[in-house]
Scaffold this active site. Structure first.
Site, short mmCIF file in Angstrom:
data_model
loop_
_atom_site.label_atom_id
_atom_site.label_comp_id
_atom_site.label_asym_id
_atom_site.label_seq_id
_atom_site.Cartn_x
_atom_site.Cartn_y
_atom_site.Cartn_z
N CYS A 2 -112.60 11.01 -9.10
CA CYS A 2 -112.98 11.06 -10.36
C CYS A 2 -114.56 11.45 -10.80
O CYS A 2 -115.17 11.18 -11.31
CB CYS A 2 -112.66 9.78 -11.29
N ASP B 267 -106.44 8.02 -3.84
CA ASP B 267 -107.32 8.00 -5.02
C ASP B 267 -108.52 7.38 -4.34
O ASP B 267 -108.79 6.33 -4.76
CB ASP B 267 -106.90 7.47 -6.05
N ALA C 174 -105.16 1.68 -4.54
CA ALA C 174 -103.99 1.52 -5.27
C ALA C 174 -104.66 0.85 -6.77
O ALA C 174 -104.19 0.93 -7.86
CB ALA C 174 -102.87 1.10 -4.82
N ALA C 175 -105.26 -0.19 -6.49
CA ALA C 175 -105.78 -1.05 -7.87
C ALA C 175 -106.49 -0.39 -8.83
O ALA C 175 -107.26 0.66 -8.24
CB ALA C 175 -106.71 -2.31 -7.19
N PRO C 176 -106.02 -0.53 -9.98
CA PRO C 176 -105.31 -1.49 -10.39
C PRO C 176 -103.98 -1.39 -10.69
O PRO C 176 -103.21 -2.28 -11.22
CB PRO C 176 -105.88 -1.71 -12.04
N GLY C 177 -103.30 -0.13 -10.42
CA GLY C 177 -101.95 0.20 -10.65
C GLY C 177 -101.60 1.33 -11.17
O GLY C 177 -100.23 1.33 -11.62
N GLY C 178 -102.42 1.93 -11.75
CA GLY C 178 -102.12 3.07 -12.89
C GLY C 178 -101.35 4.09 -12.21
O GLY C 178 -100.18 4.76 -12.62
N LYS C 179 -101.61 4.57 -10.90
CA LYS C 179 -100.89 5.50 -10.28
C LYS C 179 -99.65 4.93 -9.24
O LYS C 179 -98.56 5.46 -9.46
CB LYS C 179 -101.80 6.12 -9.14
#
Length: 443
Positions: A222, A169, A101-106
């Site tokens: 990505c 991700d 999860a880091a840094p938290g965008g999603k």
């Protein structure tokens, strides 16, 4: 890339590296609508066509220096990176896992879409990165969170089939980020697709094992490598017969999967964004019982100390007191589906940190302030964005009230244009600043 795209398209791809990287931000649906934010923005914005709350901005605009950023109204995120969370069909009440999860965008987007219902477990194996993740979730005012720092296998062993929405991700070779970040090229030379494909398969299988029948899992990277993308999805479909691929709809500029129908690819020469890959999986329905932790467990709540009770009387936000827990001196408000038997994990946060008991005195937290709306606290001060006191508050300075604002005693919620920033304590004609030191305005 030439083999992947063909000669003509490869030339267009190379040409995209001559263009400037793109900058994006995504608004917080818990606090403001995209339309309202577009009206209030003090720098030019253009909508990201495929993400309803995404906007482009120019690099020189420095939106991280706007007080609205400190109010948690938006998150700075590359436009293509907004896509995965937007495609996972999260609704209020879901049990959601963001595994890397880091840094938290999603995670911030997933948490906002839960609207305080259900639970979001946001995990990152790196403890230092998980700390940044926690800050971003608290800045956004997301209360129903658990932030962990564990390897996926340990989560699987404890949770079992528990989540009905999972985002993976995955760590990847990063080919899609070469234009945005030149350091990714150096990283790619050290670890390419062959290295990451092994890790991705392991993570994806562990994630699938935590998904309840009927649940959805969004896998994203990505990178452009078929080995890290379609091949990984094809592998999990063969490895786990319960998993099936759900076709993602194409939008203008998006491309389908290579050799695997239903996946989604974003290329920088076709859209205004960097490279990304996404695939949506569903676990087939089953009549079998699964899971190692029950979905909802009630344990006896601790008695609420007097000063905490007095503070909560100032709050009109609906709170279920049976979900308040006091551990040592910290006071937490647990998510409605918090699995209290899921022990032995490295938690950075379990629910909303309401504050801390200091002897017989309760000190509310920065996270609690961000989870409130202005109308949910009894005593507030709201200053306009251009008022110098907003910046002074964010720097941690004592604030002096104007004569017409009168004298004030006790806890106050400080806002900019009605959006909470943090707490202060009235001492008469001045406000003692309680803005969290680690969040203060720099520069």
């Amino acid at each position: 890339m030439k083999d992947l795209l063909g000669e003509e398209e490869y030339e267009a791809y190379l040409k995209s590296f001559e263009e400037e990287r793109l900058y994006g931000l995504r608004t917080n649906d818990l606090k403001i609508t995209p339309e309202e934010f577009a009206q209030k923005a003090i720098f030019p914005l253009k909508p990201v066509p495929w993400v309803k709350n995404g906007f482009y901005y120019e690099g020189e605009d420095r939106p991280a220096k706007d007080s609205y950023y400190y109010a948690g109204l938006y998150y700075l995120q590359e436009p293509s990176a907004m896509t995965p969370a937007s495609l996972l069909p999260v609704v209020p009440g879901d049990k959601v896992l963001d595994l890397c999860a880091a840094p938290g965008g999603k995670s911030t987007e997933l948490g906002a879409r839960l609207k305080g219902k259900g639970i979001l477990v946001s995990n990152d194996i790196s403890n230092s990165r998980a700390k940044a993740l926690l800050k971003n979730l608290e800045l956004w005012g997301i209360e129903n969170i658990c932030v962990t720092s564990e390897e996926p296998g340990k989560l699987k062993n404890i949770f079992g089939e528990f989540f009905n929405k999972i985002l993976v991700d995955a760590p990847c070779s990063g080919e899609g980020m070469f234009r945005k970040d030149a350091d990714m090229v150096k990283s790619y030379e050290e670890h390419g697709p062959e290295y990451y494909a092994v890790i991705q398969k392991e993570i994806l299988k562990q994630a699938a094992d935590m998904l309840v029948p009927g649940g959805f899992l969004l896998y994203s990277t990505c990178t452009f490598s078929v080995r890290e993308n379609e091949d990984v999805i094809d592998w999990i479909l063969k490895e786990d017969e319960q998993m099936e691929l759900v076709s993602l709809p194409l939008f203008e500029g998006a491309s389908g999967g290579i050799g695997l129908f239903g996946c989604l690819r974003l290329f920088p020469h076709k859209i205004k964004g960097e490279g990304h890959f996404m695939a949506l999986l569903k676990k087939k329905e089953s009549q079998e019982e699964g899971g190692k932790v029950s979905p909802k467990e009630n344990s006896k709540a601790a008695p609420i100390p007097g000063d905490l009770s007095s503070f909560l009387s100032l709050v009109s936000k609906p709170l279920d007191c049976s979900r308040i827990r006091i551990k040592e001196s910290a006071v937490y408000y647990l998510p409605e589906y918090f699995p209290e038997k899921a022990k032995g994990l490295r938690y950075l946060r379990t629910g909303l940190l309401l504050g801390e008991m200091k002897k017989d005195r309760f000190e509310p937290s920065q996270a609690f302030a961000m989870a409130l709306k202005r109308e949910e606290f009894k005593q507030t001060f709201s200053w306009k964005r251009q008022d110098e006191r907003v910046l002074r508050y964010l720097k941690g300075e004592t604030i002096f009230l104007n004569e017409e604002e009168g004298q004030v005693k006790g806890w106050c919620l400080i806002c900019v244009d009605g959006f909470p920033l943090g707490f202060a304590k009235g001492t008469g004609a001045s406000l003692k600043n309680k803005y969290y030191p680690g969040w203060r305005w720099q520069g």
